[in-house]
Design a protein around this motif. Structure first.
Motif, PDB file in Angstrom:
ATOM      1  N   ASP A 345       0.839  -1.200   0.000  1.00  0.00           N
ATOM      2  CA  ASP A 345       0.000   0.000   0.000  1.00  0.00           C
ATOM      3  C   ASP A 345       0.872   1.247   0.000  1.00  0.00           C
ATOM      4  N   VAL A 346       1.337   1.608  -1.186  1.00  0.00           N
ATOM      5  CA  VAL A 346       2.175   2.794  -1.367  1.00  0.00           C
ATOM      6  C   VAL A 346       1.592   3.600  -2.519  1.00  0.00           C
ATOM      7  N   PRO A 347       1.334   4.899  -2.325  1.00  0.00           N
ATOM      8  CA  PRO A 347       0.758   5.716  -3.394  1.00  0.00           C
ATOM      9  C   PRO A 347       1.611   5.681  -4.657  1.00  0.00           C
ATOM     10  N   GLY A 348       0.944   5.523  -5.815  1.00  0.00           N
ATOM     11  CA  GLY A 348       1.623   5.557  -7.098  1.00  0.00           C
ATOM     12  C   GLY A 348       2.318   4.275  -7.494  1.00  0.00           C
ATOM     13  N   LEU A 349       2.220   3.224  -6.642  1.00  0.00           N
ATOM     14  CA  LEU A 349       2.945   1.991  -6.954  1.00  0.00           C
ATOM     15  C   LEU A 349       2.227   1.144  -8.003  1.00  0.00           C
ATOM     16  N   ALA A 350       0.892   1.090  -7.936  1.00  0.00           N
ATOM     17  CA  ALA A 350       0.128   0.214  -8.832  1.00  0.00           C
ATOM     18  C   ALA A 350       0.407   0.465 -10.313  1.00  0.00           C
ATOM     19  N   PRO A 351       0.488   1.726 -10.782  1.00  0.00           N
ATOM     20  CA  PRO A 351       0.744   1.935 -12.217  1.00  0.00           C
ATOM     21  C   PRO A 351       2.111   1.443 -12.677  1.00  0.00           C
ATOM     22  N   LEU A 352       3.026   1.218 -11.730  1.00  0.00           N
ATOM     23  CA  LEU A 352       4.371   0.779 -12.094  1.00  0.00           C
ATOM     24  C   LEU A 352       4.530  -0.739 -12.035  1.00  0.00           C
ATOM     25  N   GLN A 353       3.449  -1.447 -11.722  1.00  0.00           N
ATOM     26  CA  GLN A 353       3.537  -2.898 -11.674  1.00  0.00           C
ATOM     27  C   GLN A 353       3.832  -3.452 -13.060  1.00  0.00           C
ATOM     28  N   GLY A 354       4.876  -4.243 -13.141  1.00  0.00           N
ATOM     29  CA  GLY A 354       5.332  -4.761 -14.425  1.00  0.00           C
ATOM     30  C   GLY A 354       6.283  -3.827 -15.137  1.00  0.00           C
ATOM     31  N   ALA A 355       6.508  -2.641 -14.571  1.00  0.00           N
ATOM     32  CA  ALA A 355       7.427  -1.657 -15.159  1.00  0.00           C
ATOM     33  C   ALA A 355       8.468  -1.252 -14.122  1.00  0.00           C
ATOM     34  N   GLY A 356       9.033  -2.251 -13.467  1.00  0.00           N
ATOM     35  CA  GLY A 356      10.028  -2.020 -12.421  1.00  0.00           C
ATOM     36  C   GLY A 356       9.564  -2.483 -11.062  1.00  0.00           C
ATOM     37  N   VAL A 357       8.264  -2.642 -10.893  1.00  0.00           N
ATOM     38  CA  VAL A 357       7.687  -3.152  -9.650  1.00  0.00           C
ATOM     39  C   VAL A 357       7.051  -4.506  -9.945  1.00  0.00           C
ATOM     40  N   TYR A 358       7.420  -5.524  -9.165  1.00  0.00           N
ATOM     41  CA  TYR A 358       6.960  -6.872  -9.445  1.00  0.00           C
ATOM     42  C   TYR A 358       6.557  -7.570  -8.146  1.00  0.00           C
ATOM     43  N   TYR A 359       5.500  -8.356  -8.220  1.00  0.00           N
ATOM     44  CA  TYR A 359       5.098  -9.197  -7.099  1.00  0.00           C
ATOM     45  C   TYR A 359       5.554 -10.619  -7.380  1.00  0.00           C
ATOM     46  N   GLY A 360       6.264 -11.205  -6.420  1.00  0.00           N
ATOM     47  CA  GLY A 360       6.763 -12.552  -6.614  1.00  0.00           C
ATOM     48  C   GLY A 360       8.190 -12.540  -7.130  1.00  0.00           C
ATOM     49  N   ALA A 361       8.628 -13.707  -7.547  1.00  0.00           N
ATOM     50  CA  ALA A 361      10.042 -13.912  -7.819  1.00  0.00           C
ATOM     51  C   ALA A 361      10.524 -13.306  -9.125  1.00  0.00           C
TER      52      ALA A 361
END
Length: 554
Positions: A345-361
């Motif tokens: 839960d960090v502001p602005g993190l969701a749009p960066l998922q897959g573009a430098g931010v990843y969940y899992g290995a």
């Protein structure tokens, strides 16, 4: 492309010839066997192979050699061929040194001399190492190609989907300056108006910006059930679901397994599971999943890649509604849907998922992070396993742990490995409180709860492992769940000694049985489960006995 090389190194000519003979006898069809009489000669050979672009699959070295022993040689070979499998040939008296080599140098296996007969003492271990090497080996390519940007969430989704389903593919970064004819050819297609990411299939057909579902049938994944009715329907292809499938089908049940993404679940993303019984040097989650899928199919399990959208009862039958609008029925259902990574839960993190931010290995990202700084959030085993994997490629791995110690959440063997890995740095009492970037991640804000200070660090890769939650909203109104969404089963359904509301049978729910008779929950999705691969496998196999008991009553 030349055959991959198996290199054996030993200063004893008689032993060297024997090893070479046994390797050729078994592997000459698919590999080129080479030998060297010392560690120095072995390094020279590897340097020549690297310069010529020849792949090396396995390096097998004797331990006791003058000037440079086997452990030193295998460690020195790492920069030349980091993906090659490494095995140490040793005498019984040196097994303690071999175990230290596994823990400290990353040696994959040690083998004892003498190994005769090789069918018992040599080939089984090498077969396993080579099978694991082939999972990540990318030979001269005649398969799926993906052209896109490394920072494209859709491109990352496609790469991860193919990797987890063990579909070979070639990644072409549109921003690369490499002089690659395939890269130039596909760039021209994009310049002519094709949307990124662009997927090229074997045979030349091209798919602009497909979804994983679009790609499924094109790469040979089954998306529709062959029958309308089965004895057993299993939802989820993690360790629990795969175990249930193997045991169910092997005991004569017509079994369908429906998996939304790829077999293996979260365990399939693990770079190394080292405490799973029977694998003394560990096994990758990908390899474990692949072997389980092969085993399940050998017993006749049908595996379909689809999302399940609803579960309902139709008299004595249980029906699964699928995302494509179809449905499939069965006598009994096992829910093994596992859990999903909890969002940070960090502001602005969701749009960066897959573009430098990843969940899992991020199985597809390890090589892309070569010589970069990688940040991992989390302090449990999954985070530790990822840190060890990324440390093989990254310049530095920063493990950001909210707690005051790793010991409360991570296995001791992983803690020791992390302490012995020089390019892993652990920051306790630390959490990510902010991210920066528009089209890709540029920096993160890290807060220390002890000092109260927050610092901004340049970052291009952030991997998040902060616990998990069940994705069971699709079961709302159908099954009883707890406040977090975990499925209630067995004794957890008994409220004050009373059976669950609407329970139609003159008996209590069985162990692992949910509030809908004939539907069972196993693995991480079940409340009270032990979050371990072995326990998931155990629950999946045990559930089959309860399925048989249920079928005997209906």
């Amino acid at each position: 492309m030349p055959k991959p090389v198996l290199l054996t190194v030993d200063d004893d000519p008689q032993v060297l010839r024997a090893v070479e003979r046994d390797l050729r006898e078994r592997y000459r069809q698919d590999y080129r066997v080479m030998r060297a009489a010392s560690g120095a000669e072995g390094l020279e050979t590897l340097q020549e192979l690297a310069a010529r672009g020849v792949p090396v699959a396995l390096i097998l070295s004797d331990h006791r050699m003058p000037e440079m022993d086997g452990v030193e040689f295998l460690k020195a070979s790492l920069p030349l061929f980091p993906e090659a499998k490494r095995a140490l040939l040793t005498a019984y008296a040196d097994t303690s040194a071999a175990i230290r080599a596994i823990n400290q140098v990353g040696v994959d296996r040690y083998l004892l001399k003498p190994w005769d007969p090789p069918e018992d003492g040599l080939y089984p271990a090498l077969d396993e190492l080579l099978a694991e090497w082939r999972l990540t080996y990318r030979p001269a390519f005649e398969g799926v190609r993906i052209l896109g940007s490394r920072w494209s969430p859709r491109a990352y989704e496609l790469r991860e989907f193919l990797a987890r389903n063990h579909v070979p593919y070639q990644w072409l970064d549109i921003e690369s300056e490499a002089d690659d004819p395939d890269l130039k050819r596909l760039r021209a297609v994009v310049d002519a108006g094709a949307e990124l990411p662009l997927v090229e299939l074997p045979g030349g057909a091209q798919l602009p910006a497909p979804t994983p579902a679009d790609l499924s049938e094109h790469v040979g994944l089954q998306t529709r059930a062959e029958q309308e009715f089965y004895d057993l329907l299993i939802v989820g292809g993690g360790p629990a679901g795969l175990a249930a499938a193997v045991y169910g089908a092997s005991e004569g049940l017509r079994t369908l397994l429906v998996e939304r993404e790829a077999p293996g679940g979260q365990a399939g993303l693990s770079s190394r599971i080292e405490n799973y019984l029977g694998f003394s040097t560990g096994i990758s989650g990908s390899r474990l999943a692949q072997e389980a899928v092969i085993q399940a199919r050998r017993f006749g399990v049908e595996i379909v890649t689809q999302a399940v959208t609803a579960l309902r009862a139709d008299g004595p039958y249980r029906v699964l509604e699928l995302a494509d609008g179809s449905s499939v029925s069965g006598h009994a259902v096992i829910l093994a849907t596992g859990v999903q990574w909890r969002a940070l839960d960090v502001p602005g993190l969701a749009p960066l998922q897959g573009a430098g931010v990843y969940y899992g290995a991020g199985t597809t990202e390890a090589l892309a992070c070569k010589d970069e700084d990688v940040y991992i959030v989390g302090g449990a085993n999954s985070a530790g396993q990822a840190a060890m994997n990324f440390a093989r490629h990254a310049r530095q791995v920063m493990l950001l742990v909210r707690g005051a110690s790793l010991a409360t959440s991570m296995s001791q063997y992983l803690i020791e490995q992390i302490e012995q890995t020089p390019n892993i740095r652990v920051e306790l009492n630390s959490s990510v409180v902010g991210v920066h970037g528009t089209e890709r991640l540029d920096a993160i804000d890290v807060h220390c709860s002890i000092s109260g200070q927050t610092q901004t660090l340049e970052a291009t890769s952030l991997f998040i492992f902060i616990g998990a939650e069940p994705g069971t909203d699709w079961l709302s109104g159908t099954l009883e769940r707890d406040g977090r969404g975990f499925i209630l089963s067995g004794p957890d359904l008994m409220h004050g000694g009373k059976r669950p509301k609407g329970w139609p049978l003159d008996r209590d729910p069985g162990l692992l049985e949910t509030s809908l008779p004939g539907v069972f929950a196993v693995g991480d999705v079940r409340r009270g489960s032990v979050k371990r691969v072995a326990s998931g496998v155990g629950e999946g196999s045990v559930a089959i006995s309860f399925v048989h008991q249920y079928l005997a009553r209906v």
